[in-house]
Structures are given as structure tokens and as C-alpha cells.
Design a protein around this motif. Sequence first.
Motif, PDB file in Angstrom:
ATOM      1  N   TYR A   1     -51.239 -49.981 -71.631  1.00 12.64           N
ATOM      2  CA  TYR A   1     -50.561 -50.945 -72.504  1.00 12.64           C
ATOM      3  C   TYR A   1     -51.630 -51.778 -73.214  1.00 12.64           C
ATOM      4  O   TYR A   1     -52.345 -52.564 -72.580  1.00 12.64           O
ATOM      5  CB  TYR A   1     -49.635 -51.860 -71.699  1.00 12.64           C
ATOM      6  N   ILE A   2     -51.743 -51.599 -74.530  1.00 12.26           N
ATOM      7  CA  ILE A   2     -52.748 -52.355 -75.299  1.00 12.26           C
ATOM      8  C   ILE A   2     -52.123 -52.962 -76.556  1.00 12.26           C
ATOM      9  O   ILE A   2     -52.825 -53.218 -77.537  1.00 12.26           O
ATOM     10  CB  ILE A   2     -53.960 -51.470 -75.668  1.00 12.26           C
ATOM     11  N   HIS A   3     -50.837 -53.232 -76.542  1.00 12.14           N
ATOM     12  CA  HIS A   3     -50.204 -53.883 -77.683  1.00 12.14           C
ATOM     13  C   HIS A   3     -50.567 -55.367 -77.712  1.00 12.14           C
ATOM     14  O   HIS A   3     -51.108 -55.910 -76.759  1.00 12.14           O
ATOM     15  CB  HIS A   3     -48.683 -53.714 -77.619  1.00 12.14           C
TER      16      HIS A   3
ATOM     17  N   MET B   1     -54.609 -42.014 -82.419  1.00 16.78           N
ATOM     18  CA  MET B   1     -54.391 -42.116 -80.979  1.00 16.78           C
ATOM     19  C   MET B   1     -52.961 -42.556 -80.681  1.00 16.78           C
ATOM     20  O   MET B   1     -52.267 -41.957 -79.855  1.00 16.78           O
ATOM     21  CB  MET B   1     -55.385 -43.116 -80.394  1.00 16.78           C
ATOM     22  N   PHE B   2     -52.515 -43.603 -81.363  1.00 12.27           N
ATOM     23  CA  PHE B   2     -51.155 -44.090 -81.125  1.00 12.27           C
ATOM     24  C   PHE B   2     -50.101 -43.094 -81.616  1.00 12.27           C
ATOM     25  O   PHE B   2     -49.015 -43.000 -81.040  1.00 12.27           O
ATOM     26  CB  PHE B   2     -50.961 -45.455 -81.805  1.00 12.27           C
ATOM     27  N   TRP B   3     -50.430 -42.384 -82.681  1.00 13.21           N
ATOM     28  CA  TRP B   3     -49.484 -41.389 -83.192  1.00 13.21           C
ATOM     29  C   TRP B   3     -49.274 -40.286 -82.161  1.00 13.21           C
ATOM     30  O   TRP B   3     -48.145 -39.821 -81.956  1.00 13.21           O
ATOM     31  CB  TRP B   3     -50.023 -40.811 -84.501  1.00 13.21           C
TER      32      TRP B   3
ATOM     33  N   ASP C   1     -43.798 -39.586 -76.453  1.00  7.73           N
ATOM     34  CA  ASP C   1     -42.800 -40.493 -75.860  1.00  7.73           C
ATOM     35  C   ASP C   1     -43.357 -41.293 -74.683  1.00  7.73           C
ATOM     36  O   ASP C   1     -42.685 -41.502 -73.680  1.00  7.73           O
ATOM     37  CB  ASP C   1     -41.554 -39.715 -75.394  1.00  7.73           C
ATOM     38  N   TYR C   2     -44.572 -41.765 -74.803  1.00 11.25           N
ATOM     39  CA  TYR C   2     -45.125 -42.622 -73.773  1.00 11.25           C
ATOM     40  C   TYR C   2     -44.371 -43.950 -73.768  1.00 11.25           C
ATOM     41  O   TYR C   2     -44.158 -44.558 -74.821  1.00 11.25           O
ATOM     42  CB  TYR C   2     -46.613 -42.882 -74.010  1.00 11.25           C
ATOM     43  N   ASN C   3     -43.988 -44.392 -72.592  1.00 13.75           N
ATOM     44  CA  ASN C   3     -43.239 -45.653 -72.500  1.00 13.75           C
ATOM     45  C   ASN C   3     -44.041 -46.843 -72.983  1.00 13.75           C
ATOM     46  O   ASN C   3     -43.485 -47.810 -73.496  1.00 13.75           O
ATOM     47  CB  ASN C   3     -42.800 -45.884 -71.054  1.00 13.75           C
ATOM     48  N   SER C   4     -45.354 -46.794 -72.816  1.00 13.09           N
ATOM     49  CA  SER C   4     -46.195 -47.902 -73.259  1.00 13.09           C
ATOM     50  C   SER C   4     -46.095 -48.119 -74.760  1.00 13.09           C
ATOM     51  O   SER C   4     -46.293 -49.235 -75.249  1.00 13.09           O
ATOM     52  CB  SER C   4     -47.652 -47.637 -72.870  1.00 13.09           C
TER      53      SER C   4
ATOM     54  N   ASP D   1     -41.597 -48.548 -75.619  1.00 11.72           N
ATOM     55  CA  ASP D   1     -40.941 -49.791 -75.209  1.00 11.72           C
ATOM     56  C   ASP D   1     -41.439 -51.012 -75.970  1.00 11.72           C
ATOM     57  O   ASP D   1     -40.797 -52.078 -75.910  1.00 11.72           O
ATOM     58  CB  ASP D   1     -41.145 -50.023 -73.709  1.00 11.72           C
ATOM     59  N   PHE D   2     -42.558 -50.888 -76.672  1.00 11.75           N
ATOM     60  CA  PHE D   2     -43.123 -52.040 -77.398  1.00 11.75           C
ATOM     61  C   PHE D   2     -43.520 -51.615 -78.812  1.00 11.75           C
ATOM     62  O   PHE D   2     -44.635 -51.890 -79.271  1.00 11.75           O
ATOM     63  CB  PHE D   2     -44.342 -52.601 -76.648  1.00 11.75           C
TER      64      PHE D   2
END
Length: 452
Positions: free
Chosen positions: A203-205, A218-220, A226-229, A232-233
Motif C-alpha cells: 500500500y503506497i497511496h 507499475m500501477f497499471w 485486481d490487487y486490493n491495495s 480499494d483505494f
Amino acid sequence: MTSGPFQVLLLFCILHCSKQICPSICLCISDTVSCSSVGLTKLPRSLPSFPTNLDLSHNHLSWLGPSTFTMMPRLEKLWMAHNEIRTLSHNVFSNVSGLRLLDLSSNKLHMVEQHYFHGLWRLEELRLFNNKIAQVEVGSLSGLSSLKKIYLSFNQITHFPFFSIQDHIHPFLAMLDLSSNRMSSLPWEDVKALPRLVQRGLYIHNNSLICDCSMYAMFWQWNLRDYNSVKDFTDEHTCNVYGDPRRSIRFFRNNQFFQNCTVEKPVMQPMAVLLSDVVVFEGDRVRLDCQSSLSTTDLSFSWLSPSRGLITQTSTNDTLSMFSNGTLEIQATMVNDSGMYLCTAVDVKKGLNATRKVNVTVLLPAAEPFNTGYTTLLGCIVTLVLILTYLFLTPCRCSYCKQPPAPYNQGPLLCVFWPFTREHPNPETLKHVAFMEYPVGEERTEWMPQSL
């Protein structure tokens, strides 16, 4: 002078017993001691040694000295949140290697030093969120081999040693929360090299990331998987255009800035391998499920059997069948069906695959236990056959037996086992032994067998 030894003994008893006395400001129940919200500035001296749970939260503790918890060897959970702790001394957690949860959240720690958690190899959950941590030293988490969750959110971290998180050092780590810090850039190659399980729980949001193509790629990839990290945010994932905080965008909602970025096609990445064991008897029907960590429904399945080779939905027959969810059914198992079965679930769209191993052991049917009822019946039959054999097949040693006259009706006692005709004795048939009884008081009539 004589009272000296008695005074020493009394003092020893008092000190020994005081270890088990619950401080008056604390609450002691079974295996838990709670000293929460009582205004502590230092630990009570008379803490008992029996608790596995110790709550020291919401106090004014500012420092923990060496061997603070040495007299509590059974401690497993320690809450010290909402204090004023600024630093931890060396060997502060000596003799509490069984600690599994450590909560130091909402304190005033400024850094995580290498010696802080020395010896806590069983620690599973570490809470350090809402401190003032700006630096995490390399190797400060290395000895925590059982760690599953680390919470470092709401601090002032600008750099984190991602390269120190490795699969063989932290095999169980599934959550690393670095959200709401001050990281402007990340070593994306080190992040990409993280164990897959850690990436799913990273989690790095809510950081101050600078918008660039490496970050977006990376985030794409994580969003595609479908990573929850990420899922979910979604709205909390922001970046600053050209590093300007006033031009912060939600890059999952507004991706126009990244239109010129080249996003790599997702590579087929293996997920966690799930293992299970199945034991059946020969001839039984068995179903082997293909449960995996993939959450989508559009999957293709295949099985690799030790005796039948590759199995797909198109290669099934009367003895094998595979359902749409990947479950493999063997109609009648045989001993040579034993072995390791490997199921592979593939998500072509997201470039993911997951495997499941099922170790199948086929046993021969157990021998039916010997029934004592059958034993009794068999014994009776054998006994009866022996009696009949003795009575019918035993030869008579005399040519014939003449029956003496009987003044009364001898009835069934005449011949205990075998009746014979009294009126016309036949020498050919009188070849068996007869037992005779005579009335009490009467003389027995002597008789001799007549010669032929």
C-alpha cells in the motif's frame, strides 16, 4: 544476630511473591494485564510474570530501557500505542522471543534502528503507524522471519529499503503499508523484484509521487491484476505532474497525461502454489478441485496426471471428466493413479497463471475384519460333523450284540445316542455301542454274546 537469616528469608519471600502481585492501578484477568489509560510515566515494578497479553496503551511512557520485559517470558501481545516513546534501548525485548504482536503506533519514534526488534523472530504483526518516522534503517526488519504484516503509514518516510524485503528472509510477509508518507519517487526495479505476495499487499497511496511512465506502468499492472491495495483505494492514488504538488491528479481517473507512455504487455506471472493431500481407496470416485488465487471467472484449466499425462476438457473420457471450474473427476481410482496431480489455471487477459498441486494416494481396500459370530457358527458346525462321524462311522468290535431282557420299558435311556429295534435284533445292524441302565435293587441278568 540470630534474626539476620530470618530477615533475609522474609525479604526474599516478599520479593518473590511481589512478582505475582497485580499493581493496584492495573487490571489483571487470567492471562491479561491491562494498565491502559492510568497516567503511567514508567512501568510499574511489580508487574506479574504470568501474562501473555499486556496493555500499556494511552499513557505517558517516553522510554523503554534494556530488559524491560525480561520477567515476562510468556508475553505474546504487547500494546503500547498512544504513548510518548521516542526511542527503544538495546535488548529491550530480551527474553520475550514469543512475542507475536507489537503495537507501537501513535508514538514519537523518529526512526527504526537495527537493534529495535532484535530477537523477535516469532513476531507476526508490527504496528508503527502514526509516528514521526523519517527513516527505516537497512536490516532493521531482517531478523523478523515470521512477519506477516507491517504498518508504517502516516509517518514521514521519504525512502524505504525495498531491496531488504526478500522471499527467503520474509517468506510470510503479505502486507507492507507505506501509505500516507512523503515518498516522491520509488526504486521501481526494486519494487518489481519484491515477492509476488508482498506486491499484492503493498500500500503506497497518498504519497507525493512524481508522475512518470515507470510509476504508471507499475500501477497499471497491479490494477490489471485486481490487487486490493489498488482496487480499494483507487481515488487515493495520486501523483504530482512535474513534481508540482498543486498539479496533483488521480491517475486512475485521469490518464491523459500517460497517453505517450509505453506500457509493457503483462507477462505471465505465476501466483502462489496451493497444496493438498487426498487419500482414497481403490475403486472409489474422487474429485480434485482446482482452487487458485485468481479471482476472475474467465479461466482455462488443464491437469497433468502422473499416469495419464496432460488432461484438458477435450481429452476427457468415460473414466475421466473435467468440469468448467477445473475440477477433475476420476470415476474409479486405481493404485497406479497415485501421485502428484498439477492443475494450472490461466487468465490470458491479465497474463496470470496459478497452479495447484494435489497429492493423491490410492490405497487397496482394507481386509474385512474376522467376525466372531462366524467363528462361533463354524465351530458348532465342525463339532456336529465330528459327533456324527464318530457315531455313524465308528466300527463295532463284536459281530453282534444281543439285548438282555428288560422287565420294564427302558425308554430313551436304553441307548443314549442311537435307538434300535428291540423285537427283531439284526446282527448286521447291532454294530454300535449301547449304554444300559438297570433298576436299582434288581439283579442284573448276565448275558453273553452268542457265537454265530
